[in-house]
Design a protein around this motif. Structure first.
Motif, PDB file in Angstrom:
ATOM      1  N   UNK A 200      38.039   7.372  38.140  1.00 24.21           N
ATOM      2  CA  UNK A 200      36.587   7.339  38.068  1.00 24.21           C
ATOM      3  C   UNK A 200      36.117   5.900  37.829  1.00 24.21           C
ATOM      4  N   UNK A 201      35.153   5.424  38.634  1.00 27.08           N
ATOM      5  CA  UNK A 201      34.632   4.049  38.546  1.00 27.08           C
ATOM      6  C   UNK A 201      33.467   4.023  37.554  1.00 27.08           C
ATOM      7  N   UNK A 202      33.632   3.210  36.472  1.00 25.39           N
ATOM      8  CA  UNK A 202      32.580   3.056  35.478  1.00 25.39           C
ATOM      9  C   UNK A 202      32.064   1.607  35.419  1.00 25.39           C
ATOM     10  N   UNK A 203      32.798   0.674  35.988  1.00 19.54           N
ATOM     11  CA  UNK A 203      32.435  -0.745  35.933  1.00 19.54           C
ATOM     12  C   UNK A 203      32.561  -1.321  37.348  1.00 19.54           C
ATOM     13  N   UNK A 204      31.439  -1.901  37.851  1.00 17.08           N
ATOM     14  CA  UNK A 204      31.432  -2.420  39.218  1.00 17.08           C
ATOM     15  C   UNK A 204      32.389  -3.601  39.374  1.00 17.08           C
ATOM     16  N   UNK A 205      32.695  -4.280  38.282  1.00 16.85           N
ATOM     17  CA  UNK A 205      33.586  -5.440  38.385  1.00 16.85           C
ATOM     18  C   UNK A 205      35.022  -5.031  38.704  1.00 16.85           C
TER      19      UNK A 205
ATOM     20  N   UNK B 129      31.899   8.632  41.395  1.00 16.59           N
ATOM     21  CA  UNK B 129      32.511   7.653  42.317  1.00 16.59           C
ATOM     22  C   UNK B 129      33.947   7.401  41.861  1.00 16.59           C
ATOM     23  N   UNK B 130      34.890   7.516  42.804  1.00 18.19           N
ATOM     24  CA  UNK B 130      36.309   7.330  42.526  1.00 18.19           C
ATOM     25  C   UNK B 130      36.830   6.173  43.388  1.00 18.19           C
ATOM     26  N   UNK B 131      37.754   5.366  42.833  1.00 16.51           N
ATOM     27  CA  UNK B 131      38.337   4.289  43.611  1.00 16.51           C
ATOM     28  C   UNK B 131      39.483   4.824  44.476  1.00 16.51           C
ATOM     29  N   UNK B 132      40.176   3.892  45.136  1.00 18.56           N
ATOM     30  CA  UNK B 132      41.226   4.323  46.052  1.00 18.56           C
ATOM     31  C   UNK B 132      42.346   5.076  45.358  1.00 18.56           C
TER      32      UNK B 132
ATOM     33  N   UNK C  25      35.324   6.785  47.212  1.00 20.41           N
ATOM     34  CA  UNK C  25      34.787   8.099  47.575  1.00 20.41           C
ATOM     35  C   UNK C  25      33.786   8.519  46.517  1.00 20.41           C
ATOM     36  N   UNK C  26      32.799   9.242  46.955  1.00 24.99           N
ATOM     37  CA  UNK C  26      31.747   9.729  46.044  1.00 24.99           C
ATOM     38  C   UNK C  26      31.667  11.244  46.149  1.00 24.99           C
ATOM     39  N   UNK C  27      31.793  11.901  45.017  1.00 24.74           N
ATOM     40  CA  UNK C  27      31.694  13.377  44.946  1.00 24.74           C
ATOM     41  C   UNK C  27      30.256  13.755  44.626  1.00 24.74           C
ATOM     42  N   UNK C  28      29.573  14.411  45.563  1.00 25.59           N
ATOM     43  CA  UNK C  28      28.194  14.859  45.353  1.00 25.59           C
ATOM     44  C   UNK C  28      28.193  16.368  45.176  1.00 25.59           C
ATOM     45  N   UNK C  29      27.004  16.948  45.029  1.00 29.85           N
ATOM     46  CA  UNK C  29      26.914  18.373  44.731  1.00 29.85           C
ATOM     47  C   UNK C  29      27.571  19.223  45.798  1.00 29.85           C
ATOM     48  N   UNK C  30      27.424  18.844  47.061  1.00 28.34           N
ATOM     49  CA  UNK C  30      28.032  19.618  48.144  1.00 28.34           C
ATOM     50  C   UNK C  30      28.756  18.677  49.091  1.00 28.34           C
TER      51      UNK C  30
END
Length: 470
Positions: free
Chosen positions: A431-436, A424-427, A445-450
């Motif tokens: 990379x987002x590691x902390x929801x706060x 999960x990446x922010x604007x 945006x979320x990078x998934x397998x495909x």
């Protein structure tokens, strides 16, 4: 001494000692060097040039008593327009780094250009000499041009002025002659491949009465040396030389010469002159269906180029850059080990040869037939043992590299994504590691397998991770 220093009110303490491992120290130095010299231009003379089967290039760049090793990986080496050689003065652009296995400073080259003469001219002269030595320019291999062909193949750009000149001249001549146009770029990186594809295409359909031609015109208008560089390509030259159908080269103006001019069966000074040479009568051309096919081919090529560009952008993402670097290091190590094994084999064989000569001299007064028979057996056994040892060593290296490749694949972020995880990446692309750290309403945006998913944050529960840990 310690009591005296205490009474005087000060104390001497030895500096704290930090002990590095060799790999950690080399890695730290490499990081500093790469950060400081990520894009350097270096001039010098090439020596100890090697080009193994892997496609990578290795050489030493020297200047007086100073020297530095250079490696150019195959992905960049295949883009060179000339062949580097020992003694050549060049300018190298690349990233200064450290080869960790030997702790040596080296340049990972991205681009090389000759010093003095331009790269295009050097490539032209090298290729011309090579093909001339192979006999591709010989007059006896030239095929005769048909006097009155009924069907003519033209390989050029549909938008080129050269095509309009050719068609205008053919239109004023024989009405029973047809022209088949193969659309191809005549300038740029893909031009040589597409023009060669057109020549091969007409040769492949010779048995088809609807598409076969009796002569091929390869042409484009004039331009600079860079504009005409596609017609100095070795692959295109060999395709023209291998053509069973006579080929007329009509590239540039009368003063322009390319490699295709030398290998073609006939050189025309201009595209208009080619039309006059190939036919002496009028032509009526029906190319509506051909134009539709041309547009379809161009659309497909454009889509493929766009997809390739998107793939290159994904491959250059920071997450995978280190992985590619590790693979290249392993490739360089394999090349290095192969070179060392070959050198060791030659050295061992040289020792065996000298030993055989010494033994032969020592037993010159004895039964040479019996002694030589024993020596031959010993030499054969030693050679067999050396061969077996080398094969075993190579097998061990191959197994190790395969095991490391599987481990690298298991650690790949893509493998983790295949198990259902996502990055999960922010604007800002971080990379987002902390929801706060994510705000409500922010685009993420979320990078998934495909593929990739874009969303808007409606709620961010920063305490959920803490409660789960408790």
């Amino acid at each position: 001494m310690s009591s005296i220093s205490d009474q005087l009110g000060f104390r001497f303490a030895p500096p704290e000692r930090r002990v590095w491992t060799v790999r950690a120290l080399v890695a730290a130095v490499r990081t500093l060097v790469e950060r400081e010299y990520s894009d350097a231009w270096v001039e010098g003379e090439i020596s100890n040039f090697r080009a193994p089967d892997s496609g990578h290039l290795y050489f030493t760049l020297k200047d007086g008593n100073a020297q530095i090793r250079v490696v150019m990986f195959s992905s960049k080496a295949r883009l060179l327009r000339f062949r580097p050689a020992d003694g050549m003065q060049v300018v190298v652009r690349g990233r200064v780094t450290v080869y960790e296995d030997r702790g040596e400073l080296q340049i990972a080259a991205e681009y090389i250009e000759p010093k003095g003469a331009g790269g295009l001219q050097v490539a032209f002269e090298q290729l011309k000499a090579k093909l001339e030595a192979e006999g591709l320019f010989a007059a006896e291999r030239k095929k005769a041009i048909p006097a009155l062909p009924s069907r003519i193949g033209i390989v050029t750009s549909p938008q080129a002025a050269a095509l309009r000149d050719i068609l205008n001249i053919l239109q004023r001549r024989h009405h029973s002659v047809n022209a088949v146009i193969y659309p191809a770029q005549v300038q740029g990186d893909a031009a040589a491949f597409e023009v060669a594809g057109g020549v091969r295409y007409f040769n492949e359909v010779r048995g088809d009465d609807n598409r076969c031609v009796e002569v091929i015109i390869v042409g484009r208008g004039g331009g600079s040396a860079e504009d005409l560089a596609a017609f100095n390509d070795e692959g295109l030259a060999r395709a023209v030389a291998a053509s069973e159908i006579p080929v007329i080269s009509a590239v540039g103006h009368e003063t322009d010469f390319t490699i295709v001019d030398f290998v073609a069966d006939l050189r025309a000074p201009t595209p208009s002159a080619a039309a006059e040479l190939v036919i002496r009568s009028r032509l009526e051309i029906e190319n509506q269906a051909e134009a539709v096919r041309e547009r379809l081919v161009r659309a497909m090529e454009r889509r493929l180029l766009e997809a390739r560009h998107a793939l290159m952008e994904r491959a250059q993402h920071g997450t995978f850059a280190r992985m590619v670097d590790l693979v290249r290091q392993r490739q360089q190590k394999v090349d290095d080990l192969t070179y060392r094994l070959e050198r060791g084999e030659r050295y061992a064989l040289e020792l065996l040869r000298r030993r055989l000569e010494a033994v032969a001299a020592a037993v010159r007064h004895y039964d040479l037939r019996r002694v030589l028979t024993g020596i031959r057996g010993e030499l054969a056994a030693g050679t067999a043992a050396l061969t077996a040892a080398m094969r075993n060593q190579l097998l061990q290296k191959k197994v190790r590299i395969e095991r490391m490749g599987r481990a690298l694949e298991a650690l790949s972020p893509l493998a983790i994504l295949e198990r259902g995880y996502a990055l999960v990446f922010d604007g800002a692309g971080e990379l987002v590691k902390d929801a706060s750290l994510v705000k409500v309403g922010e685009e993420i945006s979320a990078r998934v397998a495909r593929g990739e998913i874009r969303a808007t944050v409606k709620k961010a529960d920063a305490d959920a991770g803490a409660r789960k840990k408790q």
